[in-house]
Design a protein around this motif. Structure first.
Motif, PDB file in Angstrom:
ATOM      1  N   GLY A 189      35.943  26.130  21.504  1.00 16.64           N
ATOM      2  CA  GLY A 189      34.986  26.981  20.809  1.00 16.64           C
ATOM      3  C   GLY A 189      35.453  28.400  20.650  1.00 16.64           C
ATOM      4  N   ALA A 190      36.109  28.977  21.498  1.00 17.16           N
ATOM      5  CA  ALA A 190      36.539  30.306  21.384  1.00 17.16           C
ATOM      6  C   ALA A 190      37.913  30.159  20.188  1.00 17.16           C
ATOM      7  CB  ALA A 190      37.221  30.707  22.693  1.00 17.16           C
ATOM      8  N   LEU A 191      38.634  29.111  20.422  1.00 12.73           N
ATOM      9  CA  LEU A 191      39.570  29.140  19.153  1.00 12.73           C
ATOM     10  C   LEU A 191      38.750  28.952  17.833  1.00 12.73           C
ATOM     11  CD1 LEU A 191      42.013  26.525  21.000  1.00 12.73           C
ATOM     12  CD2 LEU A 191      42.921  28.695  19.817  1.00 12.73           C
ATOM     13  N   ARG A 192      37.763  28.060  17.703  1.00 11.23           N
ATOM     14  CA  ARG A 192      37.386  28.059  16.377  1.00 11.23           C
ATOM     15  C   ARG A 192      36.508  29.281  16.021  1.00 11.23           C
ATOM     16  NH1 ARG A 192      33.316  23.537  14.631  1.00 11.23           N
ATOM     17  NH2 ARG A 192      33.617  24.690  12.501  1.00 11.23           N
ATOM     18  N   LYS A 193      36.066  30.130  17.041  1.00 15.21           N
ATOM     19  CA  LYS A 193      35.574  31.394  16.631  1.00 15.21           C
ATOM     20  C   LYS A 193      36.607  32.360  16.232  1.00 15.21           C
ATOM     21  CE  LYS A 193      31.407  31.344  19.465  1.00 15.21           C
ATOM     22  NZ  LYS A 193      30.789  31.886  20.856  1.00 15.21           N
ATOM     23  N   ALA A 194      37.884  32.111  16.860  1.00 17.28           N
ATOM     24  CA  ALA A 194      39.027  33.186  16.595  1.00 17.28           C
ATOM     25  C   ALA A 194      39.608  32.636  15.136  1.00 17.28           C
ATOM     26  CB  ALA A 194      40.109  32.972  17.612  1.00 17.28           C
ATOM     27  N   ILE A 195      39.520  31.428  14.746  1.00 14.77           N
ATOM     28  CA  ILE A 195      40.025  30.956  13.433  1.00 14.77           C
ATOM     29  C   ILE A 195      38.892  30.380  12.730  1.00 14.77           C
ATOM     30  CG2 ILE A 195      41.645  29.515  12.362  1.00 14.77           C
ATOM     31  CD1 ILE A 195      43.073  29.290  15.001  1.00 14.77           C
ATOM     32  N   PRO A 196      37.926  31.239  12.059  1.00 15.94           N
ATOM     33  CA  PRO A 196      36.639  30.568  11.574  1.00 15.94           C
ATOM     34  C   PRO A 196      36.618  29.697  10.379  1.00 15.94           C
ATOM     35  CG  PRO A 196      37.016  32.882  11.085  1.00 15.94           C
ATOM     36  CD  PRO A 196      38.010  32.446  12.094  1.00 15.94           C
ATOM     37  N   ASP A 197      37.643  29.723   9.644  1.00 15.51           N
ATOM     38  CA  ASP A 197      37.879  28.861   8.448  1.00 15.51           C
ATOM     39  C   ASP A 197      38.431  27.462   8.608  1.00 15.51           C
ATOM     40  OD1 ASP A 197      40.251  30.490   9.041  1.00 15.51           O
ATOM     41  OD2 ASP A 197      40.848  30.227   6.902  1.00 15.51           O
ATOM     42  N   ILE A 198      38.833  27.230  10.027  1.00 16.35           N
ATOM     43  CA  ILE A 198      39.449  25.893  10.397  1.00 16.35           C
ATOM     44  C   ILE A 198      38.017  24.888  10.737  1.00 16.35           C
ATOM     45  CG2 ILE A 198      39.513  26.318  13.012  1.00 16.35           C
ATOM     46  CD1 ILE A 198      42.224  24.541  12.659  1.00 16.35           C
ATOM     47  N   SER A 199      38.046  23.806  10.217  1.00 15.34           N
ATOM     48  CA  SER A 199      36.926  22.831  10.602  1.00 15.34           C
ATOM     49  C   SER A 199      37.216  22.221  12.041  1.00 15.34           C
ATOM     50  CB  SER A 199      36.974  21.643   9.568  1.00 15.34           C
ATOM     51  OG  SER A 199      37.989  20.671   9.903  1.00 15.34           O
ATOM     52  N   GLN A 200      36.137  21.665  12.530  1.00 15.04           N
ATOM     53  CA  GLN A 200      36.478  21.294  14.050  1.00 15.04           C
ATOM     54  C   GLN A 200      37.317  19.887  13.778  1.00 15.04           C
ATOM     55  OE1 GLN A 200      32.660  20.140  15.852  1.00 15.04           O
ATOM     56  NE2 GLN A 200      33.651  18.487  17.237  1.00 15.04           N
ATOM     57  N   LYS A 201      37.597  19.141  12.780  1.00 16.71           N
ATOM     58  CA  LYS A 201      38.445  17.986  12.913  1.00 16.71           C
ATOM     59  C   LYS A 201      39.637  18.485  12.703  1.00 16.71           C
ATOM     60  CE  LYS A 201      39.738  14.043  10.193  1.00 16.71           C
ATOM     61  NZ  LYS A 201      39.513  13.083   9.268  1.00 16.71           N
ATOM     62  N   MET A 202      40.259  19.578  11.819  1.00 11.45           N
ATOM     63  CA  MET A 202      41.442  19.840  11.725  1.00 11.45           C
ATOM     64  C   MET A 202      41.889  20.779  12.930  1.00 11.45           C
ATOM     65  SD  MET A 202      42.808  18.902   9.351  1.00 11.45           S
ATOM     66  CE  MET A 202      44.339  19.492   9.630  1.00 11.45           C
ATOM     67  N   LEU A 203      40.987  21.514  13.533  1.00 11.34           N
ATOM     68  CA  LEU A 203      41.556  22.056  14.885  1.00 11.34           C
ATOM     69  C   LEU A 203      41.724  20.982  16.094  1.00 11.34           C
ATOM     70  CD1 LEU A 203      41.983  24.592  16.570  1.00 11.34           C
ATOM     71  CD2 LEU A 203      39.448  24.673  17.163  1.00 11.34           C
ATOM     72  N   THR A 204      41.053  20.126  16.111  1.00 11.33           N
ATOM     73  CA  THR A 204      41.164  18.973  16.951  1.00 11.33           C
ATOM     74  C   THR A 204      42.502  18.386  16.801  1.00 11.33           C
ATOM     75  OG1 THR A 204      38.773  18.514  17.344  1.00 11.33           O
ATOM     76  CG2 THR A 204      40.375  16.590  17.797  1.00 11.33           C
ATOM     77  N   VAL A 205      42.775  17.773  15.442  1.00 13.66           N
ATOM     78  CA  VAL A 205      44.132  17.283  14.841  1.00 13.66           C
ATOM     79  C   VAL A 205      45.110  18.092  15.354  1.00 13.66           C
ATOM     80  CG1 VAL A 205      45.385  16.531  12.950  1.00 13.66           C
ATOM     81  CG2 VAL A 205      43.017  15.485  13.272  1.00 13.66           C
ATOM     82  N   THR A 206      45.058  19.154  14.970  1.00 14.15           N
ATOM     83  CA  THR A 206      45.974  20.305  15.240  1.00 14.15           C
ATOM     84  C   THR A 206      46.557  20.618  16.544  1.00 14.15           C
ATOM     85  OG1 THR A 206      45.560  21.592  13.037  1.00 14.15           O
ATOM     86  CG2 THR A 206      46.861  22.870  14.833  1.00 14.15           C
ATOM     87  N   LEU A 207      45.191  20.624  17.536  1.00 19.83           N
ATOM     88  CA  LEU A 207      45.567  20.843  18.820  1.00 19.83           C
ATOM     89  C   LEU A 207      46.238  19.606  19.441  1.00 19.83           C
ATOM     90  CD1 LEU A 207      42.007  22.448  20.118  1.00 19.83           C
ATOM     91  CD2 LEU A 207      44.558  23.347  20.033  1.00 19.83           C
ATOM     92  N   ARG A 208      45.903  18.420  19.030  1.00 19.16           N
ATOM     93  CA  ARG A 208      46.523  17.118  19.561  1.00 19.16           C
ATOM     94  C   ARG A 208      47.909  17.115  19.357  1.00 19.16           C
ATOM     95  NH1 ARG A 208      42.113  12.977  17.676  1.00 19.16           N
ATOM     96  NH2 ARG A 208      40.549  13.244  19.288  1.00 19.16           N
ATOM     97  N   THR A 209      48.188  17.328  18.053  1.00 21.77           N
ATOM     98  CA  THR A 209      49.906  17.383  17.620  1.00 21.77           C
ATOM     99  C   THR A 209      50.505  18.312  18.274  1.00 21.77           C
ATOM    100  OG1 THR A 209      49.098  16.723  15.337  1.00 21.77           O
ATOM    101  CG2 THR A 209      51.275  17.832  15.451  1.00 21.77           C
ATOM    102  N   LEU A 210      50.127  19.584  18.557  1.00 25.94           N
ATOM    103  CA  LEU A 210      50.769  20.755  19.324  1.00 25.94           C
ATOM    104  C   LEU A 210      50.899  20.207  20.707  1.00 25.94           C
ATOM    105  CD1 LEU A 210      48.977  23.814  17.767  1.00 25.94           C
ATOM    106  CD2 LEU A 210      51.188  22.880  17.378  1.00 25.94           C
ATOM    107  N   GLU A 211      49.985  19.499  21.212  1.00 28.51           N
ATOM    108  CA  GLU A 211      50.282  19.103  22.762  1.00 28.51           C
ATOM    109  C   GLU A 211      51.159  18.023  22.856  1.00 28.51           C
ATOM    110  OE1 GLU A 211      47.354  17.043  26.172  1.00 28.51           O
ATOM    111  OE2 GLU A 211      46.436  17.261  24.215  1.00 28.51           O
ATOM    112  N   GLU A 212      51.002  17.078  21.774  1.00 30.67           N
ATOM    113  CA  GLU A 212      52.003  15.760  21.867  1.00 30.67           C
ATOM    114  C   GLU A 212      53.649  16.419  21.724  1.00 30.67           C
ATOM    115  OE1 GLU A 212      51.077  13.632  18.391  1.00 30.67           O
ATOM    116  OE2 GLU A 212      49.348  12.768  19.393  1.00 30.67           O
ATOM    117  N   ASP A 213      53.670  17.447  21.091  1.00 32.54           N
ATOM    118  CA  ASP A 213      54.895  18.043  21.139  1.00 32.54           C
ATOM    119  C   ASP A 213      55.554  19.072  22.183  1.00 32.54           C
ATOM    120  OD1 ASP A 213      55.268  16.526  18.833  1.00 32.54           O
ATOM    121  OD2 ASP A 213      55.801  17.885  17.427  1.00 32.54           O
ATOM    122  N   GLY A 214      54.474  19.147  23.055  1.00 32.84           N
ATOM    123  CA  GLY A 214      54.714  20.374  24.132  1.00 32.84           C
ATOM    124  C   GLY A 214      54.577  21.657  23.913  1.00 32.84           C
ATOM    125  N   TYR A 215      53.859  21.962  22.824  1.00 34.44           N
ATOM    126  CA  TYR A 215      53.551  23.535  22.413  1.00 34.44           C
ATOM    127  C   TYR A 215      52.551  24.140  23.351  1.00 34.44           C
ATOM    128  CZ  TYR A 215      56.683  22.845  18.599  1.00 34.44           C
ATOM    129  OH  TYR A 215      58.100  22.454  17.924  1.00 34.44           O
TER     130      TYR A 215
END
Length: 122
Positions: free
Chosen positions: A44-70
């Motif tokens: 939720g804090a990330l969504r507030k900090a990046i208000p124009d990102i959708s919940q779905k895109m934030l979820t996909v982005t976080l998963r991708t970054l986690e998969e690559d070890g970022y």
């Protein structure tokens, strides 16, 4: 290019194509930049900090970054469950390059906008 399938048919081992396919999208660098210097952040804090990102895109982005070890994803057994995201050492080693790109963009943005405007007038 499909973000989850990053191997190029002609250059399957090309590291720059591989990395850029994963972090060169609209949101990944912004998420990394937002997590820079912050304590672990909740979704939720990330969504507030990046208000124009959708919940779905934030979820996909976080998963991708986690998969690559970022980033790391920590789940706490609470009700409701608390999930926090934090940068890994790999991501922290990338941040000086991101900051360099940001500085370059700030330095050159007016000239780039001028070139864009001039090319439309032709």
């Amino acid at each position: 290019m499909d973000r989850m399938s990053v191997e190029d048919a002609l250059f399957p081992g090309c590291p720059i194509r591989n990395v850029l396919a994963r972090i060169g999208d609209k949101w990944s660098l912004l998420v990394l930049y937002t997590l820079d210097g912050a304590e672990p952040m909740r979704f939720g804090a990330l969504r507030k900090a990046i208000p124009d990102i959708s919940q779905k895109m934030l979820t996909v982005t976080l998963r991708t970054l986690e998969e690559d070890g970022y980033l790391t994803r920590s789940i706490y057994p609470e009700v409701p469950p608390r999930v926090e995201y934090a940068l890994t050492e790999r991501a922290k080693s990338l941040l000086p390059h991101i900051n360099g790109l940001i500085a370059w963009a700030i330095e050159n943005m007016d000239a780039i906008k001028g070139e864009r405007k001039a090319s439309r007038e032709v």
